[in-house]
Design a protein around this motif. Structure first.
Motif, PDB file in Angstrom:
ATOM      1  N   HIS A  53       0.834  -1.200   0.000  1.00  0.00           N
ATOM      2  CA  HIS A  53       0.000   0.000   0.000  1.00  0.00           C
ATOM      3  C   HIS A  53       0.871   1.253   0.000  1.00  0.00           C
ATOM      4  O   HIS A  53       1.777   1.378   0.843  1.00  0.00           O
ATOM      5  CB  HIS A  53      -0.914   0.026   1.236  1.00  0.00           C
TER       6      HIS A  53
ATOM      7  N   SER B  52      -5.507  -0.818   7.205  1.00  0.00           N
ATOM      8  CA  SER B  52      -5.791  -1.550   5.968  1.00  0.00           C
ATOM      9  C   SER B  52      -6.512  -2.848   6.288  1.00  0.00           C
ATOM     10  O   SER B  52      -6.427  -3.377   7.406  1.00  0.00           O
ATOM     11  CB  SER B  52      -4.501  -1.847   5.196  1.00  0.00           C
TER      12      SER B  52
ATOM     13  N   THR C 239      -7.923  -5.459  -1.372  1.00  0.00           N
ATOM     14  CA  THR C 239      -7.430  -4.703  -0.226  1.00  0.00           C
ATOM     15  C   THR C 239      -7.995  -3.291  -0.220  1.00  0.00           C
ATOM     16  O   THR C 239      -8.246  -2.691  -1.266  1.00  0.00           O
ATOM     17  CB  THR C 239      -5.889  -4.619  -0.231  1.00  0.00           C
TER      18      THR C 239
ATOM     19  N   PHE D 243      -7.091   0.429   1.947  1.00  0.00           N
ATOM     20  CA  PHE D 243      -6.201   1.079   2.911  1.00  0.00           C
ATOM     21  C   PHE D 243      -6.566   2.550   3.041  1.00  0.00           C
ATOM     22  O   PHE D 243      -7.145   3.161   2.141  1.00  0.00           O
ATOM     23  CB  PHE D 243      -4.732   0.926   2.498  1.00  0.00           C
TER      24      PHE D 243
END
Length: 476
Positions: A129, A284, A299, A301
């Motif tokens: 990230h 996250s 994902t 974040f």
């Protein structure tokens, strides 16, 4: 004050304690600065033998981070990664604003430290990230803490196909700690030195069945070797994981770093009330799948920061009648899936969405507020990477990214490379890749000579490398 005593303030540890409670299968990862059979994630978004990647990747493992006894990963990378350079951490940390250090570069690309400009051409990641500030577009070096890192993977050369803007010079990916086997592992490190210097860190990791956790806290401080000097840093990290099945896992983590610094300036040019109060946070969530022929992740974040800065004044002059304030944020949603279509093949597709920005203002002594920036931007991209073993001794890789920025428009980013696997632990790699960096909100809207019509910075990188390990990897 002698230079030796200045170094003593930051480096001399008079005491250290380490306690461990560990069971079963979890053991420290042994990693060299570059091991030819290392499994990495940074160069492919999925676990890949580094021999099959056309780019050059270095890995610094947990044992090296612990041996370095540094609160930040950057000094260890300086010693372990060829071509990586960061300006040194001072008694007051790396800091921000005037007099800050922590500018980073890979092979000369990243942040032009000689000009005092921030690092915007080298991308720092935590578990993939991006970690740059929403307004300024650069990472905060004091937030790159060793306590959370299981290892650090450094990709040298452009990585914009997989990671987009800012990865023009390369990528530093901090891979966070996980507990692999059932049991409990606890570490406590304490150190103290002259000038009120204290370094502390405590970590507890647990795995029981399908549940795992990692909790880390740190506190560092020093009074400094001069009057009107002080530094204090708090850090905390929490990571929780749950395995729904052998193939599906859910991760969530949060990290907060707070540091306060008072900088007296140089002896020849002293300052009063030169203070900084900085808070950075990150959280996250990741849903991962791992099968024999395919793996991937979805994902989310969110990074944020709050900055209060008083640039101070020189003795004999008038104090500033304002204080600089800013808050910024960056959120992102990413999906990628990697699949083996047939023998010796691996294809990866992915989509990224980023939203970043914030507000900066001067708070004046009479109470009124002067806004210098209040802006947000968006970036969306899709990419594909195709890798094929053409023979037992040759791997071909090609990839491309289409990246659209709400202000600067669309950028096409290609790369192509070959990896030759030779006898006796030798490798030859050849690669051509494009890197780019979008202008930051700071450059387009905040400080003179701001220009909203700036275009992306671009470069082409051509690389030919040879590596070999001898004497059972003792010589490379």
């Amino acid at each position: 004050m002698r230079k030796e005593r200045m170094m003593l303030c930051a480096c001399c540890l008079l005491g250290a304690v380490s306690m461990h409670a560990q069971t079963n299968r979890d053991s420290p990862q042994i990693a060299g600065s570059y091991a030819i059979n290392e499994v990495v994630v940074t160069g492919a978004r999925s676990e890949t033998d580094v021999r099959h990647l056309p780019m050059t990747v270095s890995v610094v493992g947990r044992p090296q981070l612990e041996a370095g006894k540094q609160s930040s990963v950057l000094p260890v990378l300086n010693a372990q990664v060829p071509g990586f350079f960061s300006t040194s951490r001072g008694v007051l940390g790396y800091g921000v604003s005037t007099g800050a250090s922590g500018q980073m570069s890979l092979r000369g690309i990243g942040g032009p430290a000689q000009a005092g400009l921030p690092t915007t051409g080298l991308l720092v990641l935590i578990d993939g990230h991006p970690q740059y500030m929403g307004l300024m577009g650069h990472p905060i070096a004091d937030a790159c803490q060793s306590m959370m890192a299981e290892r650090v993977e450094v990709l040298r050369g452009p990585a914009s196909v997989l990671y987009g803007s800012n990865a023009m010079g390369g990528v530093i990916n901090i891979v966070t700690r996980k507990m692999q086997g059932d049991g409990v592992n606890t570490n406590i490190h304490l150190g103290a030195g002259s000038y009120g210097t204290i370094q502390t860190e405590a970590t507890n990791r647990v795995r029981k069945g399908r549940f795992s956790s990692a909790v880390t806290a740190s506190y560092n401080r020093t009074d400094g070797h001069r009057a009107n000097m002080a530094f204090e840093q708090y850090g905390g990290y929490l990571k929780l994981g749950y395995d729904f099945t052998d193939n599906w896992k859910l991760w969530g983590d949060v990290n907060i770093t707070r540091f306060n610094a008072t900088n007296p300036g140089t002896v020849d040019r002293p300052y009063l009330d030169n203070d900084q109060r900085i808070t950075r946070g990150m959280t996250s969530f990741a849903l991962e799948n791992h099968y024999k022929r395919t793996s991937g992740a979805l994902t989310f974040f969110y990074n944020w920061g709050d900055h209060w800065i008083n640039d101070g004044y020189q003795p004999g002059s008038n104090p500033l009648d304002y204080r600089f304030n800013s808050n910024d944020q960056m959120l992102g949603l990413s999906w990628h899936q990697s699949v083996q279509l047939f023998q010796g093949n691996r294809a990866t597709v992915g989509v990224d969405y980023f939203h970043f920005g914030g507000e900066a203002w001067n708070r004046c002594s009479d109470g009124h507020r002067e806004t210098s920036a209040n802006k947000s931007l968006d970036e969306v991209a899709g990419y594909v990477d195709f890798r094929q073993d053409l023979a037992s001794w040759l791997t071909f890789d090609a990839g491309a990214r289409v990246d659209h920025h709400s202000q600067t428009g669309t950028e096409f980013v290609p790369q192509v490379g070959l990896a030759f696997h030779l006898p006796q632990d030798a490798e030859v790699k050849a690669m051509a890749s494009k890197g780019f960096r979008n202008p930051t909100i700071r450059e387009m809207y905040m400080f003179p000579p701001q220009n909203p019509d700036l275009k992306p910075e671009k470069l082409w990188n051509y690389e030919l490398s040879f590596s070999q390990h001898l004497m059972e990897h003792r010589l490379s």
